[in-house]
Design a protein around this motif. Structure first.
Motif, mmCIF file in Angstrom:
data_model
loop_
_atom_site.group_PDB
_atom_site.id
_atom_site.type_symbol
_atom_site.label_atom_id
_atom_site.label_comp_id
_atom_site.label_asym_id
_atom_site.label_seq_id
_atom_site.Cartn_x
_atom_site.Cartn_y
_atom_site.Cartn_z
ATOM 1 N N ASN A 167 0.807 -1.218 0.000
ATOM 2 C CA ASN A 167 0.000 0.000 0.000
ATOM 3 C C ASN A 167 0.846 1.278 0.000
ATOM 4 O O ASN A 167 0.330 2.357 0.255
ATOM 5 N N GLU A 168 2.137 1.107 -0.275
ATOM 6 C CA GLU A 168 3.069 2.222 -0.366
ATOM 7 C C GLU A 168 3.065 3.106 0.879
ATOM 8 O O GLU A 168 3.150 4.325 0.813
ATOM 9 N N VAL A 169 2.975 2.468 2.038
ATOM 10 C CA VAL A 169 3.025 3.163 3.324
ATOM 11 C C VAL A 169 4.485 3.230 3.750
ATOM 12 O O VAL A 169 5.169 2.209 3.788
ATOM 13 N N GLU A 170 4.947 4.430 4.065
ATOM 14 C CA GLU A 170 6.347 4.589 4.444
ATOM 15 C C GLU A 170 6.582 4.457 5.942
ATOM 16 O O GLU A 170 7.654 4.030 6.362
ATOM 17 N N GLU A 171 5.598 4.860 6.744
ATOM 18 C CA GLU A 171 5.761 4.779 8.195
ATOM 19 C C GLU A 171 4.487 4.270 8.855
ATOM 20 O O GLU A 171 3.400 4.720 8.539
ATOM 21 N N VAL A 172 4.660 3.360 9.778
ATOM 22 C CA VAL A 172 3.562 2.853 10.591
ATOM 23 C C VAL A 172 3.758 3.406 11.993
ATOM 24 O O VAL A 172 4.851 3.345 12.547
ATOM 25 N N ASP A 173 2.699 3.975 12.555
ATOM 26 C CA ASP A 173 2.774 4.547 13.899
ATOM 27 C C ASP A 173 2.473 3.505 14.973
ATOM 28 O O ASP A 173 3.224 3.352 15.932
ATOM 29 N N THR A 174 1.364 2.785 14.800
ATOM 30 C CA THR A 174 0.889 1.868 15.841
ATOM 31 C C THR A 174 0.289 0.617 15.212
ATOM 32 O O THR A 174 -0.394 0.695 14.198
ATOM 33 N N ILE A 175 0.539 -0.507 15.849
ATOM 34 C CA ILE A 175 -0.134 -1.757 15.489
ATOM 35 C C ILE A 175 -1.044 -2.108 16.652
ATOM 36 O O ILE A 175 -0.611 -2.123 17.809
ATOM 37 N N VAL A 176 -2.317 -2.369 16.341
ATOM 38 C CA VAL A 176 -3.297 -2.723 17.365
ATOM 39 C C VAL A 176 -3.658 -4.194 17.179
ATOM 40 O O VAL A 176 -4.114 -4.599 16.110
ATOM 41 N N LEU A 177 -3.424 -4.974 18.224
ATOM 42 C CA LEU A 177 -3.783 -6.390 18.216
ATOM 43 C C LEU A 177 -4.971 -6.623 19.129
ATOM 44 O O LEU A 177 -5.121 -5.937 20.151
ATOM 45 N N GLN A 178 -5.794 -7.579 18.779
ATOM 46 C CA GLN A 178 -6.850 -8.052 19.671
ATOM 47 C C GLN A 178 -6.475 -9.463 20.091
ATOM 48 O O GLN A 178 -6.225 -10.323 19.233
#
Length: 113
Positions: A21-32
């Motif tokens: 998806n051409e995302v350069e930076e991820v801030d947070t990953i949310v897991l359940q």
């Protein structure tokens, strides 16, 4: 402790999503994480830095939401938390129940810049 392998797989999936998806930076990953699953949230937090070390996720935050382990009584149909009630219906004391939730493990959200 199998959490490290699972969290490394989560990191691989999130990185693949970001690239696609051409995302350069991820801030947070949310897991359940279900409270009846074999995954221990404390251990997930503990191994997360090692799992993302050297990846594009190295500076991301991790957030874990706990999904309650709920069951539905087979006798009176009361919905109750299995752990809090020691697998016994608080209404009729039956130990017969259908598992409704609590064994899940999902990537709920990837928060990007």
């Amino acid at each position: 402790m199998h959490e490290l392998g699972v969290v490394m797989e989560v990191a691989r999936v999130v990185e693949a999503f970001a690239r696609e998806n051409e995302v350069e930076e991820v801030d947070t990953i949310v897991l359940q994480v279900g409270e009846l699953s074999s995954m221990v949230p404390k251990y997930i937090y503990d191994v997360y830095p090692a799992a993302v070390d050297g990846t594009m996720l190295e500076n991301t935050k991790l957030d874990i939401e706990i999904i309650p382990g709920n069951g539905k009584c087979g006798e009176c149909e009361t919905v109750f938390n299995i752990l809090e009630n020691r697998a016994v219906c608080p209404n009729c004391q039956s130990a017969q129940f259908e598992l409704l939730s609590g064994r899940e493990f999902y990537i709920k959200e990837i928060v990007c810049y």
